[in-house]
Write a protein that holds these residues in place. Sequence first.
Motif, PDB file in Angstrom:
ATOM      1  N   ILE A  29       1.025  -1.254   0.036  1.00 50.61           N
ATOM      2  CA  ILE A  29       0.153   0.117   0.173  1.00 50.61           C
ATOM      3  C   ILE A  29       0.842   1.397   0.178  1.00 50.61           C
ATOM      4  CG2 ILE A  29      -1.715   1.170   1.427  1.00 50.61           C
ATOM      5  CD1 ILE A  29      -2.297  -1.341   2.258  1.00 50.61           C
ATOM      6  N   SER A  30       2.125   1.264   0.714  1.00 54.80           N
ATOM      7  CA  SER A  30       3.049   2.506   0.933  1.00 54.80           C
ATOM      8  C   SER A  30       3.497   2.850  -0.514  1.00 54.80           C
ATOM      9  CB  SER A  30       4.024   1.692   1.433  1.00 54.80           C
ATOM     10  OG  SER A  30       5.227   1.087   1.023  1.00 54.80           O
ATOM     11  N   ILE A  31       3.210   1.806  -1.841  1.00 54.01           N
ATOM     12  CA  ILE A  31       3.933   2.387  -2.753  1.00 54.01           C
ATOM     13  C   ILE A  31       3.404   3.232  -3.506  1.00 54.01           C
ATOM     14  CG2 ILE A  31       4.466   1.532  -5.988  1.00 54.01           C
ATOM     15  CD1 ILE A  31       4.440  -1.616  -4.190  1.00 54.01           C
ATOM     16  N   PRO A  32       1.998   3.183  -3.819  1.00 49.03           N
ATOM     17  CA  PRO A  32       1.425   4.137  -4.481  1.00 49.03           C
ATOM     18  C   PRO A  32       0.849   5.114  -3.637  1.00 49.03           C
ATOM     19  CG  PRO A  32      -0.609   2.519  -3.677  1.00 49.03           C
ATOM     20  CD  PRO A  32       0.763   2.252  -3.372  1.00 49.03           C
ATOM     21  N   PHE A  33       0.832   5.295  -1.839  1.00 51.06           N
ATOM     22  CA  PHE A  33       0.663   6.183  -1.500  1.00 51.06           C
ATOM     23  C   PHE A  33       2.438   7.366  -1.217  1.00 51.06           C
ATOM     24  CE2 PHE A  33      -2.442   4.801   0.548  1.00 51.06           C
ATOM     25  CZ  PHE A  33      -3.020   5.563   2.209  1.00 51.06           C
ATOM     26  N   CYS A  34       3.073   6.872  -1.487  1.00 49.00           N
ATOM     27  CA  CYS A  34       4.770   7.467  -1.707  1.00 49.00           C
ATOM     28  C   CYS A  34       4.919   8.116  -3.288  1.00 49.00           C
ATOM     29  CB  CYS A  34       5.942   6.197  -1.491  1.00 49.00           C
ATOM     30  SG  CYS A  34       7.904   7.330  -1.559  1.00 49.00           S
ATOM     31  N   SER A  35       3.908   7.673  -4.148  1.00 49.50           N
ATOM     32  CA  SER A  35       4.005   7.874  -5.481  1.00 49.50           C
ATOM     33  C   SER A  35       3.099   9.324  -5.714  1.00 49.50           C
ATOM     34  CB  SER A  35       3.255   6.324  -6.394  1.00 49.50           C
ATOM     35  OG  SER A  35       4.342   5.682  -5.789  1.00 49.50           O
ATOM     36  N   MET A  36       2.191   9.188  -5.076  1.00 47.96           N
ATOM     37  CA  MET A  36       1.258  10.545  -4.869  1.00 47.96           C
ATOM     38  C   MET A  36       1.720  10.966  -4.331  1.00 47.96           C
ATOM     39  SD  MET A  36      -2.401   8.658  -4.401  1.00 47.96           S
ATOM     40  CE  MET A  36      -2.047   7.551  -3.592  1.00 47.96           C
ATOM     41  N   TYR A  37       2.036  10.752  -3.301  1.00 43.22           N
ATOM     42  CA  TYR A  37       3.181  11.846  -2.715  1.00 43.22           C
ATOM     43  C   TYR A  37       4.095  13.016  -3.656  1.00 43.22           C
ATOM     44  CZ  TYR A  37       5.719  14.281   1.442  1.00 43.22           C
ATOM     45  OH  TYR A  37       6.272  15.217   1.968  1.00 43.22           O
ATOM     46  N   ILE A  38       5.100  12.110  -3.955  1.00 49.93           N
ATOM     47  CA  ILE A  38       6.479  12.787  -5.226  1.00 49.93           C
ATOM     48  C   ILE A  38       5.767  13.340  -6.444  1.00 49.93           C
ATOM     49  CG2 ILE A  38       8.219  11.863  -6.452  1.00 49.93           C
ATOM     50  CD1 ILE A  38       8.732   9.589  -4.565  1.00 49.93           C
ATOM     51  N   ILE A  39       4.340  12.864  -6.537  1.00 47.57           N
ATOM     52  CA  ILE A  39       3.826  13.377  -8.078  1.00 47.57           C
ATOM     53  C   ILE A  39       3.422  14.328  -7.774  1.00 47.57           C
ATOM     54  CG2 ILE A  39       2.345  13.411  -9.744  1.00 47.57           C
ATOM     55  CD1 ILE A  39       2.357   9.791  -9.334  1.00 47.57           C
ATOM     56  N   ALA A  40       2.521  14.325  -6.426  1.00 50.30           N
ATOM     57  CA  ALA A  40       2.356  15.781  -5.810  1.00 50.30           C
ATOM     58  C   ALA A  40       3.244  17.182  -5.885  1.00 50.30           C
ATOM     59  CB  ALA A  40       0.954  15.486  -4.362  1.00 50.30           C
ATOM     60  N   MET A  41       4.209  16.124  -4.641  1.00 53.70           N
ATOM     61  CA  MET A  41       5.256  17.338  -4.124  1.00 53.70           C
ATOM     62  C   MET A  41       5.913  17.782  -5.207  1.00 53.70           C
ATOM     63  SD  MET A  41       5.169  18.266  -1.236  1.00 53.70           S
ATOM     64  CE  MET A  41       6.977  18.721  -1.265  1.00 53.70           C
ATOM     65  N   VAL A  42       6.136  17.323  -6.200  1.00 57.64           N
ATOM     66  CA  VAL A  42       7.420  17.657  -7.760  1.00 57.64           C
ATOM     67  C   VAL A  42       6.058  18.700  -8.812  1.00 57.64           C
ATOM     68  CG1 VAL A  42       8.584  16.991  -9.724  1.00 57.64           C
ATOM     69  CG2 VAL A  42       8.810  15.698  -7.663  1.00 57.64           C
ATOM     70  N   GLY A  43       5.305  17.881  -8.459  1.00 59.92           N
ATOM     71  CA  GLY A  43       3.788  18.669  -9.773  1.00 59.92           C
ATOM     72  C   GLY A  43       4.174  20.679  -9.029  1.00 59.92           C
ATOM     73  N   ASN A  44       3.591  20.024  -7.705  1.00 63.65           N
ATOM     74  CA  ASN A  44       3.092  21.634  -7.313  1.00 63.65           C
ATOM     75  C   ASN A  44       3.984  21.924  -7.016  1.00 63.65           C
ATOM     76  OD1 ASN A  44       0.595  21.174  -6.260  1.00 63.65           O
ATOM     77  ND2 ASN A  44       0.898  19.083  -5.467  1.00 63.65           N
TER      78      ASN A  44
END
Length: 321
Positions: A29-44
Motif C-alpha cells: 500500500i505504501s507504493i501508491p501512497f509514496c508515488s502520489m506524494y512524490i507526484i504531488a510534491m514535484v508537480g506543485n
Amino acid sequence: MAKINVTDMTLSVFILNGIPGLEEAHIWISIPFCSMYIIAMVGNCGLLYLIRIEGTLHKPMYYFLSMLSLTDIGLVTSVVPKAMCIFWFKMKKISFNACLTQMFFIHTFTGMESGVLMLMSLDRYVAICYPLRYASILTNPVITTAGVVTFLRGVMAVIPVVVFTERLPYCHTNIIPHTYCDHMSVVKLACASIRVDAIYGLVAALVIGGFDIFCIFVSYAMILRAVVGLSSKEARSKTFSTCTAHICAIITSYTPALFSILTHRFGSHHITAHTHILIANLYLLLPPMLNTIVYGVKTKQIRESVLKLFSAGKAGSSPGA
C-alpha cells in the motif's frame, strides 16, 4: 475507596494502527501512497517555480493557483510522512500533542483548499463576466486579502476542534485505527460524551463546505448565463474551456471529501474499516496529485510556459550556445 478522577487518566501516547485488516499489505500500500506524494510534491513545487519565473503567468488566476499548490503541499506533507513511518518502519506511536498538531494542520489545510477553490471560481466569474474590469477588480491587495482571510477562516474553524479534543479524557484504548489523527477517529476513543465534538465538527465542515459550494454554484450559474449569451459556438467553447481545469479540481476535491465525512458519521456500519480509511486517505492525496496534472494539461499558458522552459534549457545546454 477514593474516587478516581477520569480527567487524570488521559493518555499521553496514541498508536496509529495504519489500515485495519490490511496490516500485512502495508508495504504494498505504501507504493501508491509514496508515488502520489512524490507526484504531488514535484508537480506543485514545479508549478510554483514556473509561476514565479514566468512573467506571463503573473495574473490573478495563477496567483490563486499558487495558493492551491501551497495548500496541497501542506496537506500531503501533514499526512504522508507519518503514514510512511507506519508502513515502512512500524513507527506507530504518536504523542498526544503531536496528534493534535497533525489534526490541526490536516483540517486547516482541508478547509483552506475548499476556500481557494471557491476563490478560483470567483476569479473565473470576474474574468468571463467582467473581462474589461478583471485587472482592476482582482488587484494584488485584493488577492492577498482574500488569501489571508481564507487562511484565517481555516485556522479559526479548526481551533475549537483541537480545544474540544484536548479537553476530553481518554481512558480506554489508545489505538487509533487510522493512518493519521482524524478528528472523529480520535474523539471516539474518549470516555466521555463526544456529542458536542461530533456536532461542531459536522457543522463546521458543512458550513464551510456549504458556503464554498454555494459560491461556486452561483459563480458558474452566472458564467453559464454569460457563455450562453455569446454569439458564436466557437466563442462559447473557447470561453468555457478556461473553466474545465477548475471544474475537474472541484470534482476531485469535493466528491471523496463529502463521501468520507458523511460515511464517518452516518454510514460507518455499512462500510468496512479498511475501505473507509483508504477513502479518507485518497481524498487528501488525490486532489494535490491531480490538480497540477489537470492544470498542466488543460491550461494552454502553463503548457506553453513549460515548453518554453524546456526549450530554453536545451538551448542553454547545447554546445553552440
